[in-house]
Design a protein around this motif. Sequence first.
Motif, short mmCIF file in Angstrom:
data_model
loop_
_atom_site.label_atom_id
_atom_site.label_comp_id
_atom_site.label_asym_id
_atom_site.label_seq_id
_atom_site.Cartn_x
_atom_site.Cartn_y
_atom_site.Cartn_z
N LEU A 270 7.66 11.44 -8.53
CA LEU A 270 8.02 10.81 -9.80
C LEU A 270 8.12 9.29 -9.68
O LEU A 270 7.71 8.55 -10.59
CB LEU A 270 9.37 11.35 -10.29
CG LEU A 270 9.37 12.69 -11.03
CD1 LEU A 270 10.79 13.10 -11.36
CD2 LEU A 270 8.54 12.59 -12.31
N PHE A 271 8.66 8.83 -8.57
CA PHE A 271 8.94 7.41 -8.41
C PHE A 271 8.04 6.78 -7.36
O PHE A 271 8.49 6.02 -6.50
CB PHE A 271 10.41 7.22 -8.05
CG PHE A 271 11.35 7.93 -8.98
CD1 PHE A 271 11.43 7.59 -10.32
CD2 PHE A 271 12.16 8.97 -8.51
CE1 PHE A 271 12.30 8.26 -11.17
CE2 PHE A 271 13.02 9.63 -9.35
CZ PHE A 271 13.09 9.28 -10.69
N ALA A 272 6.78 7.12 -7.41
CA ALA A 272 5.81 6.53 -6.48
C ALA A 272 5.61 5.05 -6.80
O ALA A 272 5.92 4.58 -7.90
CB ALA A 272 4.49 7.27 -6.56
N LYS A 273 5.08 4.33 -5.82
CA LYS A 273 4.89 2.88 -5.98
C LYS A 273 3.91 2.60 -7.11
O LYS A 273 2.83 3.19 -7.19
CB LYS A 273 4.39 2.27 -4.68
CG LYS A 273 4.32 0.76 -4.71
CD LYS A 273 3.91 0.21 -3.36
CE LYS A 273 3.88 -1.31 -3.37
NZ LYS A 273 3.50 -1.87 -2.05
N LYS A 278 7.67 -4.71 -11.58
CA LYS A 278 8.88 -4.55 -12.36
C LYS A 278 9.31 -3.09 -12.49
O LYS A 278 10.45 -2.81 -12.82
CB LYS A 278 8.69 -5.14 -13.76
CG LYS A 278 8.46 -6.65 -13.76
CD LYS A 278 8.29 -7.18 -15.18
CE LYS A 278 8.09 -8.69 -15.17
NZ LYS A 278 7.93 -9.22 -16.56
N LYS A 279 8.37 -2.17 -12.23
CA LYS A 279 8.67 -0.74 -12.35
C LYS A 279 8.89 -0.07 -10.99
O LYS A 279 8.93 1.15 -10.91
CB LYS A 279 7.54 -0.03 -13.09
CG LYS A 279 7.33 -0.52 -14.50
CD LYS A 279 6.21 0.24 -15.19
CE LYS A 279 6.01 -0.24 -16.63
NZ LYS A 279 4.92 0.52 -17.31
N ASN A 280 9.02 -0.89 -9.95
CA ASN A 280 9.16 -0.34 -8.61
C ASN A 280 10.59 -0.35 -8.09
O ASN A 280 10.83 -0.16 -6.89
CB ASN A 280 8.28 -1.14 -7.62
CG ASN A 280 6.81 -0.78 -7.77
OD1 ASN A 280 6.48 0.31 -8.22
ND2 ASN A 280 5.94 -1.71 -7.39
N GLY A 281 11.56 -0.56 -8.98
CA GLY A 281 12.94 -0.64 -8.53
C GLY A 281 13.42 0.65 -7.87
O GLY A 281 14.03 0.63 -6.79
N PRO A 312 17.85 2.15 -11.75
CA PRO A 312 16.53 1.50 -11.90
C PRO A 312 15.55 2.32 -12.71
O PRO A 312 14.79 1.77 -13.54
CB PRO A 312 16.06 1.34 -10.44
CG PRO A 312 17.30 1.31 -9.64
CD PRO A 312 18.23 2.25 -10.33
N ALA A 313 15.52 3.64 -12.52
CA ALA A 313 14.60 4.49 -13.28
C ALA A 313 15.10 4.69 -14.71
O ALA A 313 14.31 4.68 -15.67
CB ALA A 313 14.42 5.83 -12.59
N TYR A 314 16.39 4.88 -14.86
CA TYR A 314 16.97 5.15 -16.18
C TYR A 314 16.81 3.95 -17.11
O TYR A 314 16.65 4.10 -18.33
CB TYR A 314 18.44 5.49 -16.01
CG TYR A 314 19.15 5.85 -17.30
CD1 TYR A 314 18.74 6.93 -18.06
CD2 TYR A 314 20.23 5.08 -17.75
CE1 TYR A 314 19.40 7.26 -19.24
CE2 TYR A 314 20.90 5.40 -18.92
CZ TYR A 314 20.47 6.49 -19.66
OH TYR A 314 21.12 6.80 -20.82
#
Length: 785
Positions: A270-273, A278-281, A312-314
Motif C-alpha cells: 500500500l505504501f510503496a515508494k 510529497k507522498k512518500n512520508g 502521513p498516510a491519513y
Amino acid sequence: METDRLLTGAEVQHTGDYGSGAEVQHTGDYGSGAEVQHTGDYGSGSARSRGDSRSSRRMSYSAGGDYCRLDGDDESLYIQQAVVFIEDAIHYRSINHRVDARSLRLYRWYYSRICQWILGSIIAVVLLLVFVERPSSLSISSDPHHRSVPWEPPCGATEIVEMLCLIIFCLDLAVKSYLIGWEEFRKSKWLISYTVVISVSLIDWVLSVSMECDEKLRVRRLVRPFFLLQNSSLMKKTLKCIKRTLPEIASVILLLALHLCLFTMIGMLLFAKNEDPKKNGEWQFHFRDMTTSLTSLLVLLTTANNPDVMIPAYSLNRGYSIFFITFSVIGTYCLMNLLTAIIYNQFRGYLLMSVKTSIIRRRLGIRAAFHVLCFHRAQAEAQELVSVDAVLQVMSRVNMKSYYKSAITVAAQQFAEQGTMDYQQFRRIFDELDKDCIKEHPPLPQYTSVTLQKLQLVFSHYYITVLGNLVALANVICICTILVLNSEKSTAERDNYILEIINLCFILFYLFEMSVKIFAFGWRGYLSYRSNIFDGFLTVLLLILQIAIFITYRLPYSQWDPSSHGVMSLWEMVRLVNMLIVFRFLRIIPDIKLMALVASTLLDLVKNLRAFAGVLVVVYYVFAVFGIWLFEGAIKPPPEMSELSMGNTTSNFSTVCGTYEQLGYWPNNFDDFAAAVILLYDVMIVNNWQAFMEAYSRYTSEWSKVYFVCWWLTSSVMWVNLFVALILENFIYKWDRSHSCTVTDVEKIRYETSVQFMFKEQIQEPTEEELVCQLHKHPHLHLDW
C-alpha cells in the motif's frame, strides 16, 4: 527463606521441598490434573494392608542406607517423628526425608526460622552485589551528562563476600542432600542444578580473581537468581505453571505473528515508494523495508505509536485509516485479549492443581504422624488408636502459631476421658489448620456509673465513625479549596494563617474523636481495630506537628510571616500537616463495602503474589545482566551536546522529533545495573518503548530489536497477564462472598482469604487408600502391616 505455604506445586514430589524434580504419579482422582502417577494400584495396596494382621504391625527406618528395626519402647523417637510430620503438614512440605533421631534434629534446625532467615539474607546479599560490582550503580544520576564517577570497591572486596556466600550455599546443598539421601538426590533435578550452579560460580570466581577483577563478562552474575529460585518451592511451581502455559500461548503468538506478517506485506504494497516525494512520508518513516515495517506494526500492536504511525498516510487519504484500524482491532483487541484469556484460564488451572497437591501433602503428613504414634500402643489391638496424652505431648513440641496450637490442643482434650482416638478423630482435630484466625475484639469496659454507661453507648455507636468521616471529608475539601486559590502564588505571597486555624480546629476534633473511642472501647478494644491504629497514629503525629508549629511560630496570628524559618519554614510544616490530613482520609475505606472489598483484594495480593514477584525479580535480573553485556556504553551523547547546549534551544545540535535523543532519554541506558532495571521497566510499560528499540538498533545492530521484543513478550505479554489473572481470581472470589456480607463481614473476609480457601470447595480429598499407598513408598520410613 521459610518454606512457602501457598501453591506448593502441581506435582507431588518425593523431595519437593529440597528442589526435587522427581515426580510421583497417581491414578487417583485427586492427582488427575496434577501430573501425579503411581505405578502401583491403590486397591491392591489397600487389600494388602487389610490382609496383614494388625497385631504384626511394625515400623523400620533407614539411616545411611541401613534399615533399623525399632522396638515399641522407643517412644521418644515416635514422638519426634510425629512432631516433624505435623510441622511438614503445617508448611505443606514433603515428608520424604530421613526419620532417624539425628536427622530429625538436623531437619528441624534447618527449617527453623532463624536458619531460614539467615539463608534468605545470604541470597539477598548475593543478588545485591551486582549494584556494587563494576559497572557500579553507586552514583546519584544515571544521565551521562550529570553522572559522576561511581565508587567501585577494590578488587577482592566483593569477591570475599561472594565466596563466603558460596560456602554457605555449599553447606546448604550438603544438608539438603543428606536429609533426602543419595537415591533421592540423584532424582532431584533442582539439587543437581544447584550443584552445577555452585560449581560454575566457583570456577568463574577463581577466573575473576586470577584476572584481577578485570574480566568483561561474569558468568556467575547470570546464574545468581537460581539461588533465589531453588530456595522457594512456590517459585519452582510458578515456573512449571509458565511452562505448561507456553504451548497454548505459542499457538496464539503464532497466529499473532501471521497477522503481523500479513499486514506488513499489505502495508509495504500500500505504501510503496512513490515518484512524488510529497507522498512518500509513510514509506520513509514506517514502511521503508521489511524490518522497519514489522517494527512499526509491532509497536502499533501495543498502541505506543498510535496515531503517529498512520498520520502521513491519513493526511493524504482518509481511506488509509481503514488499514490501521483493521490491524488494531484484530491484533490488539482480539488476539491480545484472547492471549489474556488463555493465560488466565491456564493460571486458574495451575492454582487448582497446586492446591490439590498442598492438601495431599497436609493430609499425608497428618496420616504419617498418626501411624508413628500408633506404634507405642499395645500391638495386639486390632484397631489403630493413638493416645491422647501422646497427641498432647506432640502438640506441646510442635512449632506453630499459638492460636492454631491452642485450637488443636482444645480439640484433642475433648477425647481425654476415653483416652484414645482413631484416625478420623485425629484428622478432624487438625482441620483447625484449614481455618484462618479471625480476630475477635475484646469486650467493652464495664462502667458502674449510669452516666458513663450512657456516654459509652453513644460514643461506641457506628454513627460516631460516620461523623468522623464527614469531618475528615470537610477538612480535605477546605485544603483543596485553599490550594486552588493559592495555586498561582509563590511561597512568600501565601498567607497560611487561615489554613493553620482551620487545621487546628479539625485536629482538635480528631483528638476528641480518638479520646471518646478509647473511653468507649478501652485501650485494647481501640487497638484491636486496624483502622483505629491507622487513624490514631496519624492523629498523634498531627498533634505533635501542631505543637512544633506553636513552639516555633507561637500561636497563630494574622501577621504570620510565611517566609520565616526555623528548622522548617512555616509553609513546609503546614504542607506536611496537609499531606497527613489527606492521607488520613483513607480511613473511610473500611466503612464503604465496595472500597473495603477492593482494598482487601489488594492486601491479599501482597500475600499471594510473593512467588510471582520473586520470579519477576529473577526475570528482571537476567535480562538486565544480558542488557549490560550487550549494550553497556553503546549510547553516548555527542561531544557537541554539552550540558549548556541541552538547555539552549538555538544549539546547532538537532535531532529528529520523537527519537531517543530528542526526548532526552539519556538516563535510560544499560551502563549499570540500576539503570538497566529502570529501562526494562519503561519498556514493560510500552509507552514510547519504540524510542529505546530504535535508538539501540541505530547505535548497535538491527538484531538488538530481538532483545527488546523478547523482553516485551516476557514482561508485558506474559507477566502482566499473569498479574491480571491473580487480581481477577482474588476479586471474583471476594465479590461472590460479599453479596450477603455487611461492611464488618468484608473486614472478616480479609482474614479468611487464602488460595486454599478459594478452591477448597472444588477439590476432592485424597482417600485413605491413596494416603496409605504413598506412605508405603516413603524412601526412609518403612511400615509393615
